[in-house]
Design a protein around this motif. Structure first.
Motif, PDB file in Angstrom:
ATOM      1  N   ILE A  80       0.933  -1.222   0.316  1.00 40.17           N
ATOM      2  CA  ILE A  80      -0.031   0.089  -0.077  1.00 40.17           C
ATOM      3  C   ILE A  80       0.212   1.060   0.012  1.00 40.17           C
ATOM      4  O   ILE A  80       0.221   2.129  -0.537  1.00 40.17           O
ATOM      5  N   ALA A  81       1.568   0.810   0.954  1.00 42.94           N
ATOM      6  CA  ALA A  81       3.071   2.670   0.909  1.00 42.94           C
ATOM      7  C   ALA A  81       3.943   2.303  -0.002  1.00 42.94           C
ATOM      8  O   ALA A  81       3.857   4.032  -0.833  1.00 42.94           O
ATOM      9  N   ASN A  82       4.276   1.098  -1.374  1.00 39.65           N
ATOM     10  CA  ASN A  82       4.193   1.864  -2.708  1.00 39.65           C
ATOM     11  C   ASN A  82       3.475   2.203  -3.215  1.00 39.65           C
ATOM     12  O   ASN A  82       4.003   3.255  -4.272  1.00 39.65           O
ATOM     13  N   ILE A  83       2.667   2.218  -3.176  1.00 34.53           N
ATOM     14  CA  ILE A  83       1.629   2.535  -4.197  1.00 34.53           C
ATOM     15  C   ILE A  83       1.653   3.360  -4.161  1.00 34.53           C
ATOM     16  O   ILE A  83       0.886   4.622  -5.106  1.00 34.53           O
ATOM     17  N   SER A  84       1.357   4.217  -3.400  1.00 39.72           N
ATOM     18  CA  SER A  84       1.053   5.869  -2.878  1.00 39.72           C
ATOM     19  C   SER A  84       1.909   6.254  -2.622  1.00 39.72           C
ATOM     20  O   SER A  84       1.962   7.446  -3.816  1.00 39.72           O
ATOM     21  N   ALA A  85       3.281   5.799  -2.791  1.00 42.60           N
ATOM     22  CA  ALA A  85       4.364   6.945  -3.519  1.00 42.60           C
ATOM     23  C   ALA A  85       4.082   6.664  -4.619  1.00 42.60           C
ATOM     24  O   ALA A  85       4.860   7.675  -5.734  1.00 42.60           O
ATOM     25  N   SER A  86       4.167   5.419  -5.358  1.00 41.75           N
ATOM     26  CA  SER A  86       4.416   5.849  -7.071  1.00 41.75           C
ATOM     27  C   SER A  86       3.489   6.694  -7.609  1.00 41.75           C
ATOM     28  O   SER A  86       3.145   7.494  -8.785  1.00 41.75           O
ATOM     29  N   ILE A  87       2.325   6.844  -7.178  1.00 40.57           N
ATOM     30  CA  ILE A  87       0.634   8.225  -7.325  1.00 40.57           C
ATOM     31  C   ILE A  87       1.473   9.555  -7.418  1.00 40.57           C
ATOM     32  O   ILE A  87       0.911   9.556  -8.602  1.00 40.57           O
ATOM     33  N   VAL A  88       1.893   9.289  -6.191  1.00 36.49           N
ATOM     34  CA  VAL A  88       2.430  10.928  -5.474  1.00 36.49           C
ATOM     35  C   VAL A  88       3.335  11.398  -6.604  1.00 36.49           C
ATOM     36  O   VAL A  88       3.393  11.978  -7.648  1.00 36.49           O
ATOM     37  N   LEU A 102      -9.380  -3.512 -17.848  1.00 36.25           N
ATOM     38  CA  LEU A 102      -8.208  -2.654 -17.383  1.00 36.25           C
ATOM     39  C   LEU A 102      -7.938  -3.402 -16.290  1.00 36.25           C
ATOM     40  O   LEU A 102      -8.907  -4.037 -15.915  1.00 36.25           O
ATOM     41  N   ASP A 103      -6.656  -2.572 -15.024  1.00 35.88           N
ATOM     42  CA  ASP A 103      -6.392  -3.757 -13.750  1.00 35.88           C
ATOM     43  C   ASP A 103      -6.290  -2.603 -13.096  1.00 35.88           C
ATOM     44  O   ASP A 103      -4.800  -2.063 -13.167  1.00 35.88           O
ATOM     45  N   LEU A 104      -6.502  -3.048 -11.733  1.00 37.98           N
ATOM     46  CA  LEU A 104      -5.615  -1.459 -10.096  1.00 37.98           C
ATOM     47  C   LEU A 104      -4.898  -2.595  -9.596  1.00 37.98           C
ATOM     48  O   LEU A 104      -5.464  -4.162  -9.650  1.00 37.98           O
ATOM     49  N   SER A 105      -4.423  -2.297  -9.266  1.00 33.42           N
ATOM     50  CA  SER A 105      -3.515  -2.721  -7.837  1.00 33.42           C
ATOM     51  C   SER A 105      -4.130  -2.009  -6.296  1.00 33.42           C
ATOM     52  O   SER A 105      -4.127  -1.372  -6.284  1.00 33.42           O
ATOM     53  N   MET A 154      -5.960   7.904 -10.049  1.00 30.13           N
ATOM     54  CA  MET A 154      -4.060   8.546  -9.403  1.00 30.13           C
ATOM     55  C   MET A 154      -5.018   9.414  -8.192  1.00 30.13           C
ATOM     56  O   MET A 154      -4.327   9.691  -7.045  1.00 30.13           O
ATOM     57  N   PHE A 155      -5.747  10.531  -8.479  1.00 29.31           N
ATOM     58  CA  PHE A 155      -6.496  11.391  -7.636  1.00 29.31           C
ATOM     59  C   PHE A 155      -7.445  10.691  -6.590  1.00 29.31           C
ATOM     60  O   PHE A 155      -7.427  11.789  -5.981  1.00 29.31           O
ATOM     61  N   ASN A 156      -7.783   9.716  -6.696  1.00 27.34           N
ATOM     62  CA  ASN A 156      -8.358   9.306  -5.874  1.00 27.34           C
ATOM     63  C   ASN A 156      -7.724   8.277  -5.247  1.00 27.34           C
ATOM     64  O   ASN A 156      -8.710   7.062  -5.135  1.00 27.34           O
ATOM     65  N   ASP A 157      -6.770   7.885  -5.183  1.00 24.79           N
ATOM     66  CA  ASP A 157      -5.727   7.095  -4.449  1.00 24.79           C
ATOM     67  C   ASP A 157      -5.853   5.419  -5.472  1.00 24.79           C
ATOM     68  O   ASP A 157      -5.469   4.372  -4.066  1.00 24.79           O
ATOM     69  N   LEU A 158      -5.901   5.899  -5.957  1.00 22.93           N
ATOM     70  CA  LEU A 158      -6.033   4.014  -6.779  1.00 22.93           C
ATOM     71  C   LEU A 158      -5.502   4.305  -7.811  1.00 22.93           C
ATOM     72  O   LEU A 158      -4.810   5.193  -8.929  1.00 22.93           O
ATOM     73  N   LEU A 159      -4.466   2.759  -7.929  1.00 19.82           N
ATOM     74  CA  LEU A 159      -3.493   2.851  -9.220  1.00 19.82           C
ATOM     75  C   LEU A 159      -3.632   2.057 -10.716  1.00 19.82           C
ATOM     76  O   LEU A 159      -4.120   0.711  -9.902  1.00 19.82           O
ATOM     77  N   LEU A 160      -3.950   2.328 -11.167  1.00 19.20           N
ATOM     78  CA  LEU A 160      -4.270   1.995 -12.634  1.00 19.20           C
ATOM     79  C   LEU A 160      -2.777   0.693 -12.694  1.00 19.20           C
ATOM     80  O   LEU A 160      -1.735   1.243 -13.430  1.00 19.20           O
TER      81      LEU A 160
END
Length: 664
Positions: free
Chosen positions: A99-107, A283-286, A407-413
């Motif tokens: 979860i932390a890595n996804i958040s960092a990638s989104i930022v 599409l696939d979400l992480s 991404m603006f909603n904290d989700l990563l495609l």
């Protein structure tokens, strides 16, 4: 006990014979051995009958029991305490770091981006959501009755079996607690701690790799009962709002994976009439459920759905101050606070998730790209028309806007796991050119087949790959079924066959309408083998006799059965909306004796056999071919006809078509 005593006696007599070598001892040993084998077989047969009969009322329990009976699961070797403790910590660290890595990638990816603008809802939210109807003991009693007796949470102090047996005592207490929650806007903190059990996503994955597991939250049963009382009231309000996506089919009444696939296959098949192929993007979400922002979710519920007041306060309390830990082989990790996401395994989590991503439909619709959603699975498709470059560019822009909105909603495609499929006739695919689909600049590989919700779509929509997969899996189960058949009586064998084999043949079989005769025969051979094993007859026995004896519809009629049943449910409930729009009831211009025949308006003549397989063209043909007595179930005078009555009449009609006589 009789089998155990018989085996002990046989072993004792064997040792005596080995010691003495006497002929009389040998005769007694062999006789005792035959009795022991007979008693063991009887014990196994009784075990199978008990396991099947106990779970026959619950399809889920029946499926699990039959799976255990057919396929022996090798117990995993015991894990040492130190190793188990390290493994629990490793799983916890992996899930947390993910979860932390996804958040960092989104930022990192959001730098310099602008959030795509989403049009507002067509209508303001409905009236303020309120829990005006109190929870009654009878409502709680029904919820307790529907609990699975064999499924208890490891956090429960009160087992489910005790809850069910003493529901008269527990129902008023839980109802009082629920009403207190509704009044005060609070959710008990005791029920907000979850034990995470790592669940292997697929048997083929590496069990030593933490990435192969999905974190499933185990919550207390009483807390989930409270969630169900909230869900029954909140879901009605959310689905009535114009903000709710009517193309979202997950966790909704009268919607299913099959209804989604019917729409996708129908649109792709009818698009072949344009003379150009279509392009499908999956599409696939992480870790979608684990990345939801609580504050953004609460804001969306308030702004888009009008949830406010004590209801909003209750949901805020439900999401806040949650804790979880991972337990592996009896060893637990540290307890940690949950700051994002909704629990996978909760009752409210799925409903809150689909409300969270509901604005996605308003973002996609203006682009003119067709789409469907099932939870976090988003599928886009579009006909390439004449200018394929412009069409692909429009699809790329739409996919990029979706990726940015996520991404603006904290989700990563996850573009690397997304897939592209070009669909059309053989001529269209052969004369077409390759497509260059990108999501936010990342190329998406083109595939020859894409698996959507358990069904494999190929380039020509022939479903050859899907049928091959069904036959391969069914053959594996048939081999195990044949192994235990001698221990089952005919009713038990019929239950096993229907539960395991027929469920695979029937899953989403409405999309198989009009497939090649070769594929139908492949599926029919699987059904014939299952019928012969269920009846315990030789392979030379006539297959039609076996199907008729078991009252099984052949594969072709099973497909028509599913299509007709889907039409009936859709006409009766007007749901799903996207399937109801494909069906039009025939209304003659003047009053005729045939005005109340309940027939559907036939689609115009179709030029190609491929497009004729579409549900919108095939469903009226199947429905109108039914006898009037069956179609009358939907007439005004029979509006109260139950679904069970319709099923019985429909099966009788199709059985007569297949075998020339009704069901005895």
């Amino acid at each position: 006990m009789r089998a155990r005593d018989a085996k002990c006696l046989a072993r004792r007599l064997e040792r005596r014979y080995r010691k003495t070598g006497n002929e009389d001892d040998y005769v007694r040993w062999r006789k005792a051995g035959r009795i022991a084998v007979k008693e063991v077989n009887n014990a196994r047969a009784e075990h199978y009958r008990t396991a099947i009969s106990c779970a026959n009322s619950s399809p889920k329990s029946l499926w699990c029991n039959i799976k255990k009976l057919l396929h022996t699961v090798k117990p995993s070797p015991p894990t040492e305490q130190k190793i188990a403790s390290k493994r629990a910590g490793a799983f916890f660290s992996f899930f947390t770091d993910k979860i932390a890595n996804i958040s960092a990638s989104i930022v990192a990816k959001m730098l310099g981006l602008v959030c795509p603008s989403v049009p507002p809802p067509d209508f303001p939210p409905p009236g303020l959501c309120s829990f005006s109807s109190p929870v009654t003991p009878s409502e709680v009693s029904i919820l307790i009755k529907n609990l699975a007796s064999t499924k208890s949470s490891p956090l429960d102090k009160t087992p489910v079996s005790l809850l069910k047996s003493c529901s008269v005592v527990f129902s008023p207490l839980i109802a009082t607690l629920a009403n207190f929650c509704f009044t005060e806007g609070t959710f008990p903190s005791l029920y907000k701690t979850a034990q995470i059990t790592p669940l292997l996503k697929k048997p083929s994955l590496d069990p030593d790799d933490p990435a192969s597991y999905r974190p499933i939250s185990n919550l207390r049963t009483i807390g989930k009962i409270l969630e169900r009382t909230i869900h029954s009231r909140l879901s009605t309000h959310l689905t009535a709002s114009s903000s709710f996506s009517h193309l979202q089919s997950a966790y909704r009444l009268h919607h299913s994976t099959e209804s989604v696939l019917i729409k996708v296959s129908n649109d792709l098949l009818t698009s072949t009439l344009s003379g150009s192929p279509s392009i499908l993007l999956s599409l696939d979400l992480s870790a979608a459920f684990d990345c939801i922002s609580h504050q953004k979710l609460l804001n969306r519920l308030a702004v888009d759905f009008g949830v406010s007041g004590v209801v909003h306060k209750l949901l805020a309390c439900y999401l806040s101050d949650r804790f979880h830990y991972v337990k592996v082989c009896g060893e637990c990790s540290v307890l940690s606070r949950v700051s994002t996401g909704v629990p996978q395994g909760s009752v409210l989590g799925p409903l809150l998730f689909i409300a969270y991503i509901a604005p996605l439909q308003r973002l996609i619709t203006p682009t003119g790209v067709n789409h469907v959603m099932y939870a976090d699975d988003v599928t886009l498709y579009l006909n390439l028309e004449t200018d394929s470059v412009l069409t692909v560019s429009r699809l790329n822009d739409c996919a990029t806007a979706i990726a940015h909105w996520f991404m603006f909603n904290d989700l990563l495609l996850n573009a690397s796991k997304s897939e592209v499929l070009v669909v059309g006739t053989h001529h269209q695919i052969k004369s077409g050119t390759g497509v260059d689909v990108k999501i936010a600049g990342v190329p998406v590989p083109q595939s020859t087949s894409v698996k959507l919700l358990g069904v494999t779509f190929d380039q020509f929509l022939s479903f050859n790959d899907h049928v091959s997969e069904v036959c391969r899996a069914s053959a594996y189960h048939l081999k195990a079924f044949r192994h235990i058949r001698k221990f089952l009586d005919k009713p038990a064998a019929n239950i096993v066959a229907c539960s395991y084999i027929a469920s695979r043949l029937d899953y989403c079989n409405a999309v198989l309408a009009g497939v090649s005769q070769h594929n139908l025969m492949r599926l029919q051979r699987i059904q014939n083998k299952a019928a012969k094993i269920a009846l315990d007859v030789r392979g030379t026995t006539n297959s039609s006799y076996c199907l008729k004896e078991l009252h099984w519809l052949p594969v072709a009629q099973r497909i028509d059965y599913k299509i007709a049943l889907t039409v009936f449910k859709t006409l009766q409930t007007n749901q799903p909306v996207y399937i109801r729009s494909m069906l039009s009831i025939h209304h003659p211009t003047r009053s005729l004796r045939s005005s109340d025949n309940g027939i559907l308006l036939n689609a115009p003549f179709c030029k190609t056999a491929t497009a004729a397989r579409a549900f919108s063209l095939n469903a009226p043909r199947v429905w109108n071919s039914l006898p009037k007595s069956v179609r009358d179930c939907f007439s005004v005078s029979h509006s109260s006809t139950s679904i069970e009555t319709f099923k019985k009449l429909l099966k009788t009609s199709l059985f007569t078509t297949a075998f020339g006589t009704g069901i005895a």
